[in-house]
Design an enzyme around this catalytic site. Structure first.
Site, mmCIF file in Angstrom:
data_model
loop_
_atom_site.group_PDB
_atom_site.id
_atom_site.type_symbol
_atom_site.label_atom_id
_atom_site.label_comp_id
_atom_site.label_asym_id
_atom_site.label_seq_id
_atom_site.Cartn_x
_atom_site.Cartn_y
_atom_site.Cartn_z
ATOM 1 N N GLY A 1 14.775 11.061 18.301
ATOM 2 C CA GLY A 1 15.391 11.285 17.005
ATOM 3 C C GLY A 1 16.872 10.929 16.938
ATOM 4 O O GLY A 1 17.565 11.362 16.025
ATOM 5 N N GLY B 1 17.995 7.836 16.599
ATOM 6 C CA GLY B 1 18.153 6.532 15.956
ATOM 7 C C GLY B 1 18.045 5.379 16.940
ATOM 8 O O GLY B 1 18.408 4.249 16.624
ATOM 9 N N SER C 1 13.025 6.052 19.879
ATOM 10 C CA SER C 1 12.113 6.637 20.869
ATOM 11 C C SER C 1 10.670 6.445 20.417
ATOM 12 O O SER C 1 9.766 6.303 21.246
ATOM 13 C CB SER C 1 12.411 8.121 21.068
ATOM 14 N N SER C 2 10.455 6.410 19.096
ATOM 15 C CA SER C 2 9.072 6.311 18.602
ATOM 16 C C SER C 2 8.454 4.941 18.907
ATOM 17 O O SER C 2 7.354 4.867 19.455
ATOM 18 C CB SER C 2 9.011 6.613 17.105
ATOM 19 N N ASP D 1 11.900 -2.009 14.555
ATOM 20 C CA ASP D 1 11.900 -1.314 15.842
ATOM 21 C C ASP D 1 10.858 -1.894 16.783
ATOM 22 O O ASP D 1 11.135 -2.203 17.942
ATOM 23 C CB ASP D 1 11.573 0.184 15.643
HETATM 24 P P1 ADP Z 1 13.570 7.841 16.790
HETATM 25 O O1 ADP Z 1 12.483 6.832 16.839
HETATM 26 O O2 ADP Z 1 14.794 7.326 16.124
HETATM 27 O O3 ADP Z 1 13.891 8.426 18.121
HETATM 28 P P2 ADP Z 1 11.622 9.199 15.164
HETATM 29 O O4 ADP Z 1 11.720 10.403 14.293
HETATM 30 O O5 ADP Z 1 11.187 7.913 14.570
HETATM 31 O O6 ADP Z 1 13.057 9.057 15.882
HETATM 32 O O7 ADP Z 1 10.633 9.496 16.356
HETATM 33 C C1 ADP Z 1 10.793 10.658 17.129
HETATM 34 C C2 ADP Z 1 9.419 11.264 17.387
HETATM 35 O O8 ADP Z 1 8.656 10.388 18.249
HETATM 36 C C3 ADP Z 1 9.486 12.564 18.153
HETATM 37 O O9 ADP Z 1 9.663 13.646 17.273
HETATM 38 C C4 ADP Z 1 8.125 12.600 18.830
HETATM 39 O O10 ADP Z 1 7.113 13.008 17.920
HETATM 40 C C5 ADP Z 1 7.874 11.142 19.143
HETATM 41 N N1 ADP Z 1 8.325 10.803 20.494
HETATM 42 C C6 ADP Z 1 9.297 9.938 20.835
HETATM 43 N N2 ADP Z 1 9.449 9.861 22.163
HETATM 44 C C7 ADP Z 1 8.547 10.696 22.700
HETATM 45 C C8 ADP Z 1 8.189 11.064 24.037
HETATM 46 N N3 ADP Z 1 8.809 10.583 25.105
HETATM 47 N N4 ADP Z 1 7.174 11.944 24.196
HETATM 48 C C9 ADP Z 1 6.532 12.459 23.139
HETATM 49 N N5 ADP Z 1 6.817 12.150 21.866
HETATM 50 C C10 ADP Z 1 7.820 11.295 21.636
HETATM 51 MG MG MG Z 2 11.575 5.973 15.116
#
Ligand code: ADP
Ligand code: MG
Length: 366
Positions: A106, A108, A111-112, A159
């Site tokens: 989260g 930016g 991570s997703s 992304d």
């Molecule tokens: P960003 O992509 O900018 O980090 P997002 O809100 O798009 O933020 O995605 C974050 C979400 O992705 C987290 O709340 C979780 O549900 C999921 N996520 C990301 N990385 C992981 C991880 N390593 N393990 C489990 N879930 C993850």
């Molecule tokens: Mg994301």
């Protein structure tokens, strides 16, 4: 744990081109060093199992059980990819996937998409496919579909494209008006420049409403100009908008597309001062015309510039998240320290520091 193979997928930062994707514009992301790793075992029979070191609950099921509406929370990102791959005709065997990530969630930094790409590469590798550019492009589509339909967060694909297609040292130029991504070598490493990534660790509650209203304002601005998108607008068109807010939103989009083109030219000319100036101009436009920055992002940018950065800007959607700064390597420590001190002085929590070296897209971990 015994395992068959491991894969990795990076996070990303957008060098420039913010809030342009939904206006059929241009952007220029890179993959970064922070990454999700997946340790993978191919199972003799189902169900598949996905765990994450960042989450308590595992997901266990078949691809069909990860269809839209059947899975929620973090598992929608991970298992949703298995569903999207099955929908696209991939024959993926049952898997045990153990995920771990150094991409902050989260912040930016996507991570997703990093998580989605790790699962996608794990799955196609398990099905016996070798990664080539064509397959990577198919994986971009599957990861987008998982995020749009299973998670329910429509995505333009910036992304997923960066995370799966970036090459080491290079950015990916994306044109949302015609599709074909292009490699743009950055030359940062050879030039002795560090790209610093600062995670403010704040996420202002405005985010969702703010993003939706910006999209809607851009659509209204384009409609008033008689255009299908702001991509076709020039500054002379924008000047005709009599609504001050719409005129400023459109000004950002039009000038930001110009800045993306200018950064590509400046990178080619190895004109680092110009690259930095364009980054900083992008930040000012996002802060003043598009109004998506916040005090913490402005503080990182102002402090980095005072401490010797060539340029700095917020990256990602705004209202929190991360900023980047282009810095001569010998100034990197001083810039990071100055940012930390500025946060202390402002009574803010400690920001996170990440390595923004342009890295390669997802693949096997060797
Ligand atoms: P960003 O992509 O900018 O980090 P997002 O809100 O798009 O933020 O995605 C974050 C979400 O992705 C987290 O709340 C979780 O549900 C999921 N996520 C990301 N990385 C992981 C991880 N390593 N393990 C489990 N879930 C993850
Ligand atoms: Mg994301």
């Amino acid at each position: 744990m015994s395992h068959d193979f491991s894969v990795r997928a990076p996070g990303r930062v957008n060098l420039i081109g913010e809030h342009t994707d939904y206006n059929r514009g241009l952007c220029l992301p890179i993959a970064i060093a922070a990454q999700t790793t997946a340790s993978v075992r191919v199972l003799d029979d189902g169900p598949s199992r996905i765990t994450s070191a960042q989450q308590d609950q595992p997901w266990v099921g078949s691809a069909a059980e990860a269809a839209p509406g059947r899975v929620s929370g973090w598992a929608a990102y991970a298992a949703g990819v298995l569903w999207a791959l099955a929908e696209a005709g991939f024959d993926v065997p049952p898997l045990d996937v153990r995920l771990d990530s150094t991409v902050p969630l989260g912040a930016g930094l996507s991570s997703s998409a990093s998580l989605e790409a790790a699962v996608a590469v794990a799955a196609v590798t398990a099905s016996g496919r070798g990664l080539d550019d064509g397959l990577r492009t198919e994986l971009v589509a599957a990861c987008r579909r998982a995020e749009s339909e299973v998670v329910g967060a429509p995505t333009g694909g910036l992304d997923q494209t960066a995370v799966l297609l970036a090459r080491e040292g290079a950015a990916v130029l994306l044109d949302f008006d015609d599709g074909e991504p292009a490699d743009v070598p950055t030359g940062f490493v050879e030039a002795g420049l560090d790209l610093l990534v600062v995670d403010t660790r704040v996420a202002h509650a405005l985010t969702d409403g703010g993003y939706g209203s910006r999209r809607e304002e851009c659509e209204r601005a384009a409609a008033r100009l008689g255009l299908t998108s702001l991509r076709a607008a020039g500054l002379d068109d924008v000047a005709r908008l009599d609504d001050d807010v719409l005129r400023r939103r459109a000004t950002h989009v039009v000038t930001e597309n110009d800045r993306v083109r200018a950064v590509v030219d400046a990178l080619g000319a190895r004109d680092w001062a110009r690259v930095g100036t364009l980054f900083t101009a992008s930040h000012a436009s996002l802060r003043d015309d598009f109004e998506v920055s916040c005090p913490e992002l402005d503080l990182v940018v102002d402090t980095a510039l005072q401490a010797g950065a060539l340029g700095a800007r917020m990256t990602g959607g705004g209202f929190g998240g991360s900023a980047i700064a282009l810095v001569p390597s010998e100034r990197a420590d001083a810039v990071r320290r100055a940012v930390d001190l500025a946060f202390v002085a402002a009574g803010l929590g400690t920001p996170g520091h990440l390595d923004g070296t342009p890295s390669r897209g997802a693949g096997l971990l060797t």
